[in-house]
Design a protein around this motif. Structure first.
Motif, PDB file in Angstrom:
ATOM      1  N   ALA A 154       1.035  -1.468  -0.174  1.00 57.17           N
ATOM      2  CA  ALA A 154      -0.385   0.290  -0.062  1.00 57.17           C
ATOM      3  C   ALA A 154       0.664   1.210   0.196  1.00 57.17           C
ATOM      4  O   ALA A 154       0.718   2.002  -0.693  1.00 57.17           O
ATOM      5  CB  ALA A 154      -0.749  -0.306   1.252  1.00 57.17           C
ATOM      6  N   GLY A 155       1.993   1.874   0.893  1.00 57.58           N
ATOM      7  CA  GLY A 155       3.015   2.306   1.435  1.00 57.58           C
ATOM      8  C   GLY A 155       4.271   2.531  -0.745  1.00 57.58           C
ATOM      9  O   GLY A 155       3.848   3.911  -0.703  1.00 57.58           O
ATOM     10  N   LEU A 156       3.771   1.379  -0.889  1.00 57.83           N
ATOM     11  CA  LEU A 156       4.367   1.460  -2.598  1.00 57.83           C
ATOM     12  C   LEU A 156       3.722   1.969  -3.657  1.00 57.83           C
ATOM     13  O   LEU A 156       4.290   2.775  -4.205  1.00 57.83           O
ATOM     14  CB  LEU A 156       4.927   0.437  -3.346  1.00 57.83           C
ATOM     15  CG  LEU A 156       6.282  -0.227  -2.141  1.00 57.83           C
ATOM     16  CD1 LEU A 156       6.257  -1.423  -2.034  1.00 57.83           C
ATOM     17  CD2 LEU A 156       7.999   1.267  -2.262  1.00 57.83           C
ATOM     18  N   LEU A 157       2.032   2.240  -3.665  1.00 58.54           N
ATOM     19  CA  LEU A 157       1.312   2.709  -4.106  1.00 58.54           C
ATOM     20  C   LEU A 157       1.109   4.107  -3.810  1.00 58.54           C
ATOM     21  O   LEU A 157       0.893   4.502  -4.724  1.00 58.54           O
ATOM     22  CB  LEU A 157      -0.023   1.558  -3.841  1.00 58.54           C
ATOM     23  CG  LEU A 157      -1.302   2.442  -4.715  1.00 58.54           C
ATOM     24  CD1 LEU A 157      -1.297   2.338  -5.873  1.00 58.54           C
ATOM     25  CD2 LEU A 157      -2.363   1.612  -4.240  1.00 58.54           C
ATOM     26  N   LEU A 158       1.273   4.150  -3.013  1.00 60.06           N
ATOM     27  CA  LEU A 158       1.077   5.478  -2.685  1.00 60.06           C
ATOM     28  C   LEU A 158       1.954   6.384  -2.818  1.00 60.06           C
ATOM     29  O   LEU A 158       1.352   7.485  -2.985  1.00 60.06           O
ATOM     30  CB  LEU A 158       0.558   5.447  -0.868  1.00 60.06           C
ATOM     31  CG  LEU A 158      -1.105   5.086  -0.847  1.00 60.06           C
ATOM     32  CD1 LEU A 158      -1.035   5.206   0.893  1.00 60.06           C
ATOM     33  CD2 LEU A 158      -2.471   5.816  -1.341  1.00 60.06           C
ATOM     34  N   TYR A 159       3.269   6.176  -2.674  1.00 64.59           N
ATOM     35  CA  TYR A 159       4.333   7.066  -2.294  1.00 64.59           C
ATOM     36  C   TYR A 159       4.599   8.313  -3.742  1.00 64.59           C
ATOM     37  O   TYR A 159       4.672   8.740  -4.047  1.00 64.59           O
ATOM     38  CB  TYR A 159       5.474   6.420  -2.415  1.00 64.59           C
ATOM     39  CG  TYR A 159       6.482   7.226  -2.747  1.00 64.59           C
ATOM     40  CD1 TYR A 159       6.744   8.543  -1.509  1.00 64.59           C
ATOM     41  CD2 TYR A 159       7.289   7.156  -2.763  1.00 64.59           C
ATOM     42  CE1 TYR A 159       8.340   9.136  -1.172  1.00 64.59           C
ATOM     43  CE2 TYR A 159       8.186   8.642  -2.926  1.00 64.59           C
ATOM     44  CZ  TYR A 159       8.533   9.056  -2.001  1.00 64.59           C
ATOM     45  OH  TYR A 159       9.763   9.647  -1.809  1.00 64.59           O
ATOM     46  N   PRO A 160       4.315   7.120  -4.969  1.00 65.08           N
ATOM     47  CA  PRO A 160       4.574   7.974  -6.221  1.00 65.08           C
ATOM     48  C   PRO A 160       2.809   8.705  -6.490  1.00 65.08           C
ATOM     49  O   PRO A 160       3.054   9.542  -7.329  1.00 65.08           O
ATOM     50  CB  PRO A 160       4.680   6.750  -7.356  1.00 65.08           C
ATOM     51  CG  PRO A 160       3.943   5.750  -6.689  1.00 65.08           C
ATOM     52  CD  PRO A 160       4.679   5.377  -5.132  1.00 65.08           C
TER      53      PRO A 160
END
Length: 203
Positions: free
Chosen positions: A114-120
């Motif tokens: 989820a973090g990898l999705l939200l960051y960009p």
């Protein structure tokens, strides 16, 4: 979560640029801070004519909640210190909420994904808001100002189950609303968080 995060990031980019933060600082802040509520608090303080010191303090106080969150989820992180350090940067309210598995457990893979999705989404949307602010105008025009509360309301509904948790959430919301008319940016959220913790003290 991605569309909500993107719309929120655009709103932050617009607010930050109109608050006098320039074009580079808002994007760098999103890339290094990656915490929407703290960033909005800092930009709001500057937009209201507050000092840089006040903006930083507001952001730090709002992000203090991550100390407790990080301690709570630390046992789920494995591997070297470097790996844990990097993965821990992806702990945000949204990734933490969707990773909940009950009884204090989290799914680390879900949190990291989820973090990898939200960051960009967050960083890219901030850049879009900064450079497109002249075309987009005020966030309220597109309802982007409602993205933040709507996102957190959805997260709240997914994790608040018991009567005690519901009571704490309602009390926190009431306190935040009471503080809004006169408190400085960030203070209503801090006050609401304190009330929620008191409501959940006996858990």
């Amino acid at each position: 979560m991605a569309p909500a995060s993107a719309s929120f990031g655009i709103a932050f980019g617009i607010l930050a640029s109109t608050a006098g933060m320039g074009s580079v600082a808002p994007i760098v802040m999103s890339a290094t801070t990656f915490a929407g509520s703290a960033q909005f608090a800092a930009a709001s303080v500057l937009d209201d004519g507050g000092s840089i010191a006040a903006a930083v303090i507001a952001a730090v106080l709002l992000n203090a909640r991550y100390l407790a969150i990080s301690i709570a989820v630390s046992s789920a992180f494995e591997g070297s210190r470097t790996r844990r350090l990097l993965e821990s940067q992806l702990i945000v309210d949204e990734s933490w909420a969707v990773a909940q598995r009950g009884v204090g457990r989290i799914d680390r893979r879900i949190l990291v994904a989820a973090g990898l999705l939200l960051y960009p989404c967050w960083v890219g949307a901030t850049a879009l808001g900064v450079f497109g602010s002249g075309f987009l105008g005020k966030p309220e025009r597109f309802g982007l100002d409602a993205a933040f509360p709507a996102l957190f309301l959805a997260l709240l509904v997914s994790v608040v189950k018991t009567r005690r948790e519901i009571a704490a959430a309602l009390a926190g919301g009431a306190i935040a609303l009471a503080f809004l008319p006169f408190a400085r940016p960030g203070v209503p959220v801090i006050a609401a968080s304190a009330v929620c913790l008191m409501g959940l003290w006996r858990r």
